[in-house]
Write an enzyme that holds these catalytic residues in place. Structure first.
Site, PDB file in Angstrom:
ATOM      1  CG  ASP A  50      -0.308  -0.148   2.521  1.00 39.06           C
ATOM      2  OD1 ASP A  50       0.769   0.451   2.710  1.00 39.06           O
ATOM      3  OD2 ASP A  50      -0.861  -0.837   3.405  1.00 39.06           O
ATOM      4  CE  LYS A  72      -7.234  -0.002   2.495  1.00 46.93           C
ATOM      5  NZ  LYS A  72      -7.734  -0.442   1.240  1.00 46.93           N
ATOM      6  CG  MET A 185      -4.211   7.656   8.980  1.00 48.57           C
ATOM      7  SD  MET A 185      -5.330   6.269   8.735  1.00 48.57           S
ATOM      8  CE  MET A 185      -5.312   5.523  10.385  1.00 48.57           C
TER       9      MET A 185
END
Length: 264
Positions: A50, A72, A185
């Site tokens: 990813d 992602k 995040m």
């Protein structure tokens, strides 16, 4: 063939079942790969990786393996998680040894648990290979200890982006003193995060750090307070992947920083 790469024969089906390895690739520096992770890069038939896996690590994959990017980014998924789960099952049932390469550690905001649930449901053999987490690697490379007897007796990991798209966290718990809070995040929601922590009791002067591309040669670090960090990050132009560290331990950065300094 190594022990890990053996297949399991289903007596009711002529096609052998392969195996899936959920492997933590660490926070970015390829030298932080575990010995087992590095060995599996050499024997995989297929590698799914990813956006959080650094290119330096992807370049270590055996040239004989098929590489599948399932990156992602926020609101931009090459494959939905359900499709990734199904792909792992499909490839393993074709008899392939599948390496699912994840940034950091598979079980720390890596959705490893969701993928394992699917593998178990389809009786696909698997192994989980831990990796150095982003929190651990980035804190060490910035000289910000997550715990310290004088500053923090606890550490909490949270994500700034929940499954439903919100960041409705337990702010009262996160605003308690004498702890370090690591937010994965959290860059996009940084203004809201700071506002919530202040509203729930932390002073505007409380230390906070934002680290972009930690442990790599592109690492950049912004040090500030809950009241100033948003402006500092905007001025610096920091982008994901970035990790947020909140707590008095951030004040040790200037004293303990070593990576990328001229003194080391």
């Amino acid at each position: 063939m190594t022990k890990e790469a053996t297949s399991n024969q289903d007596p009711t089906n002529a096609v052998p079942t392969g195996k899936v390895f959920l492997v933590g690739a660490g926070p970015g520096d390829p030298e932080l790969l575990t010995v087992k992770a590095r060995r599996l890069l050499d024997i995989a038939d297929v590698v799914l990786y990813d956006n959080l896996v650094s290119q330096d690590i992807v370049d270590l994959v055996t040239p004989n393996a098929e590489r599948v990017y399932v990156g992602k980014k926020r609101n931009l998924h090459t494959l939905a998680q359900e499709e990734i789960n199904a792909t792992l099952v499909r490839l393993a049932l074709q008899g392939k040894n599948v390496l699912r390469l994840k940034g950091g550690d598979p079980f720390i905001f890596g959705r490893g648990g969701e993928e394992v649930e699917t593998l178990k449901a389809h009786q696909v053999p698997f192994e989980i290979v831990p990796g150095i987490s982003a929190a651990n690697g980035v804190s060490c490379y910035t000289g910000i200890p997550l715990t310290h007897r004088d500053y923090a007796q606890a550490v909490t990991f949270v994500t700034g982006h929940l499954k439903d798209g919100s960041n409705d966290l337990d702010w009262t718990a996160l605003a308690r003193p004498s702890q370090t809070v690591v937010i994965y995040m959290g860059l996009v929601a940084l203004p809201s995060i700071c506002q919530q922590l202040i509203a729930h009791g932390l002073p505007e002067s409380h230390p906070i750090a934002v680290v972009e591309k930690g442990t790599t040669v592109k690492q950049r670090t912004c040090i500030g307070t809950l009241g100033t960090i948003t402006g500092l990050v905007e001025a610096a132009g920091l982008k994901p992947p970035s990790l947020v560290i909140v707590g008095d331990v951030v004040s040790l950065h200037e004293k303990l920083a070593w990576f990328g300094t001229t003194d080391n």
